[in-house]
Design a protein around this motif. Structure first.
Motif, PDB file in Angstrom:
ATOM      1  N   UNK A 123     -35.691  11.454-105.870  1.00 28.88           N
ATOM      2  CA  UNK A 123     -35.957  10.027-106.106  1.00 28.88           C
ATOM      3  C   UNK A 123     -37.338   9.665-105.607  1.00 28.88           C
ATOM      4  N   UNK A 124     -37.858   8.539-106.121  1.00 28.14           N
ATOM      5  CA  UNK A 124     -39.112   7.964-105.634  1.00 28.14           C
ATOM      6  C   UNK A 124     -38.782   6.676-104.896  1.00 28.14           C
ATOM      7  N   UNK A 125     -39.315   6.546-103.693  1.00 25.83           N
ATOM      8  CA  UNK A 125     -39.108   5.362-102.871  1.00 25.83           C
ATOM      9  C   UNK A 125     -40.372   4.516-102.944  1.00 25.83           C
ATOM     10  N   UNK A 126     -40.326   3.450-103.732  1.00 25.44           N
ATOM     11  CA  UNK A 126     -41.489   2.582-103.925  1.00 25.44           C
ATOM     12  C   UNK A 126     -41.247   1.231-103.267  1.00 25.44           C
ATOM     13  N   UNK A 127     -42.327   0.532-102.978  1.00 17.95           N
ATOM     14  CA  UNK A 127     -42.215  -0.813-102.402  1.00 17.95           C
ATOM     15  C   UNK A 127     -43.319  -1.688-102.963  1.00 17.95           C
ATOM     16  N   UNK A 128     -42.975  -2.946-103.198  1.00 14.17           N
ATOM     17  CA  UNK A 128     -43.973  -3.939-103.588  1.00 14.17           C
ATOM     18  C   UNK A 128     -44.887  -4.203-102.386  1.00 14.17           C
ATOM     19  N   UNK A 129     -46.045  -4.766-102.639  1.00 11.99           N
ATOM     20  CA  UNK A 129     -46.965  -5.107-101.544  1.00 11.99           C
ATOM     21  C   UNK A 129     -46.271  -6.051-100.566  1.00 11.99           C
ATOM     22  N   UNK A 130     -46.499  -5.826 -99.274  1.00  8.40           N
ATOM     23  CA  UNK A 130     -45.902  -6.694 -98.256  1.00  8.40           C
ATOM     24  C   UNK A 130     -46.855  -6.837 -97.077  1.00  8.40           C
ATOM     25  N   UNK A 131     -46.663  -7.925 -96.327  1.00  8.61           N
ATOM     26  CA  UNK A 131     -47.508  -8.225 -95.172  1.00  8.61           C
ATOM     27  C   UNK A 131     -46.715  -8.033 -93.886  1.00  8.61           C
ATOM     28  N   UNK A 132     -47.441  -7.655 -92.833  1.00  8.78           N
ATOM     29  CA  UNK A 132     -46.848  -7.523 -91.501  1.00  8.78           C
ATOM     30  C   UNK A 132     -47.694  -8.350 -90.541  1.00  8.78           C
ATOM     31  N   UNK A 133     -47.076  -9.337 -89.869  1.00  6.76           N
ATOM     32  CA  UNK A 133     -47.842 -10.182 -88.931  1.00  6.76           C
ATOM     33  C   UNK A 133     -48.402  -9.374 -87.761  1.00  6.76           C
ATOM     34  N   UNK A 134     -49.221 -10.043 -86.961  1.00  8.32           N
ATOM     35  CA  UNK A 134     -49.834  -9.413 -85.790  1.00  8.32           C
ATOM     36  C   UNK A 134     -48.772  -8.873 -84.845  1.00  8.32           C
ATOM     37  N   UNK A 135     -49.012  -7.668 -84.349  1.00  8.71           N
ATOM     38  CA  UNK A 135     -48.158  -7.057 -83.333  1.00  8.71           C
ATOM     39  C   UNK A 135     -46.680  -7.103 -83.737  1.00  8.71           C
ATOM     40  N   UNK A 136     -46.410  -6.680 -84.977  1.00  4.05           N
ATOM     41  CA  UNK A 136     -45.055  -6.761 -85.506  1.00  4.05           C
ATOM     42  C   UNK A 136     -44.781  -5.579 -86.435  1.00  4.05           C
ATOM     43  N   UNK A 137     -43.584  -5.555 -87.025  1.00  2.98           N
ATOM     44  CA  UNK A 137     -43.234  -4.501 -87.983  1.00  2.98           C
ATOM     45  C   UNK A 137     -42.274  -5.070 -89.025  1.00  2.98           C
ATOM     46  N   UNK A 138     -42.171  -4.361 -90.134  1.00  2.70           N
ATOM     47  CA  UNK A 138     -41.228  -4.755 -91.193  1.00  2.70           C
ATOM     48  C   UNK A 138     -40.549  -3.503 -91.712  1.00  2.70           C
ATOM     49  N   UNK A 139     -39.226  -3.555 -91.809  1.00  2.00           N
ATOM     50  CA  UNK A 139     -38.467  -2.382 -92.234  1.00  2.00           C
ATOM     51  C   UNK A 139     -38.108  -2.455 -93.718  1.00  2.00           C
ATOM     52  N   UNK A 140     -38.174  -1.296 -94.361  1.00  2.00           N
ATOM     53  CA  UNK A 140     -37.800  -1.150 -95.764  1.00  2.00           C
ATOM     54  C   UNK A 140     -36.556  -0.269 -95.821  1.00  2.00           C
ATOM     55  N   UNK A 141     -35.499  -0.767 -96.444  1.00  2.00           N
ATOM     56  CA  UNK A 141     -34.231  -0.035 -96.513  1.00  2.00           C
ATOM     57  C   UNK A 141     -34.073   0.593 -97.900  1.00  2.00           C
ATOM     58  N   UNK A 142     -33.795   1.888 -97.916  1.00  2.00           N
ATOM     59  CA  UNK A 142     -33.601   2.604 -99.179  1.00  2.00           C
ATOM     60  C   UNK A 142     -32.238   3.296 -99.159  1.00  2.00           C
ATOM     61  N   UNK A 143     -31.476   3.123-100.217  1.00  5.13           N
ATOM     62  CA  UNK A 143     -30.250   3.880-100.419  1.00  5.13           C
ATOM     63  C   UNK A 143     -30.473   4.709-101.676  1.00  5.13           C
ATOM     64  N   UNK A 144     -30.721   5.986-101.471  1.00 11.28           N
ATOM     65  CA  UNK A 144     -31.092   6.882-102.564  1.00 11.28           C
ATOM     66  C   UNK A 144     -29.843   7.592-103.068  1.00 11.28           C
TER      67      UNK A 144
END
Length: 198
Positions: A105-126
């Motif tokens: 499978x290919x795990x793709x993501x649309x463009x996304x922003x992450x604020x200062x000193x932070x993180x963002x999680x991407x969940x994939x069920x392949x």
């Protein structure tokens, strides 16, 4: 004794003086800009944002005598921005999950922003479609089943961009190359695998 005849004094062309003046101003501007960038770097200590695999789990695996493989894997990938003063953007994110050289499978993501000193999680069920394997690939699956874990390869890239004060906008390609050895008993794996910038 002969008198030396004095030649008329030559004057420098005004255009040459203008060119010298412009070059001097430009040199001073480059030095000041370089100094400001260096001081800004020391003050801000910018860090390249990263993508990292936070967790992975083999939900199910089916392999029959006809050499057909079907797997279901859950993966969490995080975009991390450790800069206290810089907002980061991630885009062109694409990773390939494969087993024994076979792309699942290919795990793709649309463009996304992450604020200062932070993180963002991407969940994939392949969940792969049934994949016919060659005899050699079938032997790899059988060996993995005997060892009670299956090794998957996760490779790909993401692009990151963030703005740092006077330094302007900074862009990097982030390259991810992980091997995930997932247990058959559905235990969640927390691999230490992050991107490398180029």
């Amino acid at each position: 004794m002969r008198k030396r005849v004095l030649e008329p004094e030559r004057r420098t062309n005004p255009l040459i003086w203008c060119a010298a003046l412009i070059c001097t101003v430009l040199t001073i501007a480059v030095i000041i800009t370089g100094f400001a960038v260096f001081v800004g770097y020391l003050v801000l200590r910018p860090k390249v944002p990263q993508m990292s695999v936070k967790s992975a789990r083999l939900e199910s695996i089916d392999y029959d005598m006809a050499g057909i493989l079907a797997v279901k894997v859950s993966i969490v990938i995080a975009g991390q921005n450790d800069n206290a003063r810089a907002h980061a953007s991630f885009y062109k994110t694409s990773y390939a999950l494969s087993f024994g050289g076979v792309k699942l499978a290919y795990l793709n993501a649309e463009a996304f922003d992450v604020p200062k000193n932070s993180s963002r999680e991407l969940y994939y069920l392949v969940e792969s479609t049934p994949i016919p394997l060659s005899p050699e690939q079938g032997e790899t699956v059988e060996a993995a089943l005997r060892q009670s874990h299956v090794a998957f390869d996760l490779k790909g890239t993401s692009r990151t961009r963030w703005r740092i004060w006077m330094l302007g906008s900074v862009k990097f390609w982030l390259h991810l190359d992980c091997q995930l050895k997932l247990p058959l008993d559905r235990t969640t794996l927390y691999p230490k695998c992050s991107t490398k910038s180029r």
